[in-house]
Design an enzyme around this catalytic site. Sequence first.
Site, PDB file in Angstrom:
ATOM      1  N   ALA A 206       3.059  13.976   7.744  1.00 56.34           N
ATOM      2  CA  ALA A 206       3.472  14.570   6.520  1.00 56.34           C
ATOM      3  C   ALA A 206       3.599  13.645   5.389  1.00 56.34           C
ATOM      4  O   ALA A 206       4.277  12.550   5.810  1.00 56.34           O
ATOM      5  CB  ALA A 206       4.717  15.514   6.558  1.00 56.34           C
ATOM      6  N   PRO A 207       3.225  13.704   4.168  1.00 54.45           N
ATOM      7  CA  PRO A 207       2.587  14.848   3.432  1.00 54.45           C
ATOM      8  C   PRO A 207       0.999  14.867   3.684  1.00 54.45           C
ATOM      9  O   PRO A 207       0.156  15.689   3.305  1.00 54.45           O
ATOM     10  CB  PRO A 207       2.764  14.767   2.156  1.00 54.45           C
ATOM     11  CG  PRO A 207       2.784  12.998   1.885  1.00 54.45           C
ATOM     12  CD  PRO A 207       3.553  12.714   3.015  1.00 54.45           C
ATOM     13  N   GLY A 208       0.539  13.602   4.481  1.00 55.50           N
ATOM     14  CA  GLY A 208      -0.834  13.950   4.988  1.00 55.50           C
ATOM     15  C   GLY A 208      -1.902  12.810   4.520  1.00 55.50           C
ATOM     16  O   GLY A 208      -3.143  12.803   4.715  1.00 55.50           O
ATOM     17  N   LYS A 210      -2.626   9.605   5.138  1.00 60.83           N
ATOM     18  CA  LYS A 210      -3.129   8.654   5.960  1.00 60.83           C
ATOM     19  C   LYS A 210      -4.118   9.579   7.036  1.00 60.83           C
ATOM     20  O   LYS A 210      -5.097   8.931   7.458  1.00 60.83           O
ATOM     21  CB  LYS A 210      -2.156   7.840   6.752  1.00 60.83           C
ATOM     22  CG  LYS A 210      -1.473   6.667   5.877  1.00 60.83           C
ATOM     23  CD  LYS A 210      -0.320   6.138   6.643  1.00 60.83           C
ATOM     24  CE  LYS A 210       0.355   5.352   5.523  1.00 60.83           C
ATOM     25  NZ  LYS A 210       1.415   6.221   4.641  1.00 60.83           N
ATOM     26  N   ASP A 253       8.634  16.999  17.455  1.00 60.32           N
ATOM     27  CA  ASP A 253       9.363  15.383  17.236  1.00 60.32           C
ATOM     28  C   ASP A 253       8.459  14.628  17.915  1.00 60.32           C
ATOM     29  O   ASP A 253       8.241  14.416  19.231  1.00 60.32           O
ATOM     30  CB  ASP A 253      10.659  15.551  17.733  1.00 60.32           C
ATOM     31  CG  ASP A 253      11.533  14.334  17.505  1.00 60.32           C
ATOM     32  OD1 ASP A 253      10.840  13.263  17.165  1.00 60.32           O
ATOM     33  OD2 ASP A 253      12.602  14.415  17.409  1.00 60.32           O
ATOM     34  N   ASP A 272       4.335   5.782  10.700  1.00 60.72           N
ATOM     35  CA  ASP A 272       4.780   5.550   9.233  1.00 60.72           C
ATOM     36  C   ASP A 272       6.371   6.183   9.303  1.00 60.72           C
ATOM     37  O   ASP A 272       6.103   7.268   8.798  1.00 60.72           O
ATOM     38  CB  ASP A 272       3.942   5.886   8.101  1.00 60.72           C
ATOM     39  CG  ASP A 272       4.311   5.417   6.887  1.00 60.72           C
ATOM     40  OD1 ASP A 272       5.489   5.080   6.469  1.00 60.72           O
ATOM     41  OD2 ASP A 272       3.500   5.107   5.845  1.00 60.72           O
ATOM     42  N   TYR A 299      15.340   4.206  15.147  1.00 60.52           N
ATOM     43  CA  TYR A 299      14.796   5.237  15.098  1.00 60.52           C
ATOM     44  C   TYR A 299      13.349   4.844  14.953  1.00 60.52           C
ATOM     45  O   TYR A 299      12.508   5.455  15.740  1.00 60.52           O
ATOM     46  CB  TYR A 299      15.105   6.026  13.719  1.00 60.52           C
ATOM     47  CG  TYR A 299      14.782   7.287  13.661  1.00 60.52           C
ATOM     48  CD1 TYR A 299      14.943   8.383  14.687  1.00 60.52           C
ATOM     49  CD2 TYR A 299      14.101   7.819  12.336  1.00 60.52           C
ATOM     50  CE1 TYR A 299      14.391   9.636  14.483  1.00 60.52           C
ATOM     51  CE2 TYR A 299      13.873   9.152  12.308  1.00 60.52           C
ATOM     52  CZ  TYR A 299      13.702   9.960  13.241  1.00 60.52           C
ATOM     53  OH  TYR A 299      13.488  11.411  13.308  1.00 60.52           O
ATOM     54  N   CYS A 319       7.124   1.839   3.842  1.00 60.16           N
ATOM     55  CA  CYS A 319       7.360   1.875   2.231  1.00 60.16           C
ATOM     56  C   CYS A 319       8.474   1.023   1.975  1.00 60.16           C
ATOM     57  O   CYS A 319       9.157   1.495   0.829  1.00 60.16           O
ATOM     58  CB  CYS A 319       7.021   3.120   1.574  1.00 60.16           C
ATOM     59  SG  CYS A 319       8.500   4.437   1.936  1.00 60.16           S
TER      60      CYS A 319
END
Length: 375
Positions: A206-208, A210, A253, A272, A299, A319
């Site tokens: 999400a949000p989609g 890639k 998950d 990502d 994480y 990012c």
Amino acid sequence: MNIHGIEIDDELYKHFLQFLSDSEIDALFLSITRPPRRYYIRVNTAKTTREELIGRLRARGVTAYPDERFDDALWMPVEGPFKIPTARKRVVVDKKAAESVMMGADLYAPGVVKTDHVRRGEEVNVVSDNGVVVAFGVAVSDSDEVMKTRRGLYIRVETSLYKTPKIRDLPEYRDGLFYSQSLPAIAVGHVAKRAGAATAVDLNAAPGGKATHLAQMDMRVVAFDRSWPKIERLKREVERLGLAGNIDVILHDSRYVDRDFPRLRADLALVDPPCTDIGVRPKIYHRVTMEMAKTLSRYQLQFLKTALKIASNVIYSTCTLTYIENEDVVKKSGAVPADVGLDVGGPGWGCPECRRFLPHVHDTPGFFIALLSRR
């Protein structure tokens, strides 16, 4: 310490000092408070061509230019900064809304923190919750109605700090002919294409952006996210872009997909993960500590290690700009970095095969990309 509205602690500042000078750190954080000079969109080549989309946008008064490197990328100039006219009434908005409105977006009710009593047709200033005036506009609804329903358009923005075309209002957007995406994020798709993958798993889909990019390149994609609202948004994007035939969307998950989907295998995996977001531009303000970066790096490593179990090649991207969330995660994964094959951005810090995008150097969002193989 506060650097142009970006707050970091002493430990994180010293972390950056290992790679950048004082003046470079200052320039970096100043650039984060401003947008890049180019606003990018990705052409949905499953539905149209770049040339056709350029023509359709120009017919609507939107000038778009082809990117020099990627054949499915277009950019539009970002104008500003502009002087904001003063209004008697003020509407205070949250950080997310302020960062959208400062680029020219209209203000919708969910982003309002508090408002003066405003009637439809009155002029107002839109102000971030830390006091920065980001826009001047006209109310299209009464404040009482907006605060009661918390829905709908509230302020039609007429002057904002910066200006980009309101492309999401266009039929071409509704028809799924393009996706708003930064240049470094578009680059991730081209790294995947050059890797020659036919199947891919996106562990943080999400949000989609890639996942849909790979799907429009005719890759078969399994897209995971653990958040139901994000999954719903991802599904809407997949439908809008007409790519449902190439993407399976799964709520899960993804740190545990190797355990819970033991037969899942792919040529390529995308990771990502959540990060400190230091590279996202423009920012009204931001606060990050070294402890936050350390926690997130652990994480991130979980996702990356899982990805390396289900795919022989993994693209890891973030990012953000800290070493501990980027090159250090790559190093701890035990994977072998390969040359990403990009001539944009610069080399990673201590990882020449990786790619770093520095806002004050490359005039892009801050971003990191690594292409990794299992040992």
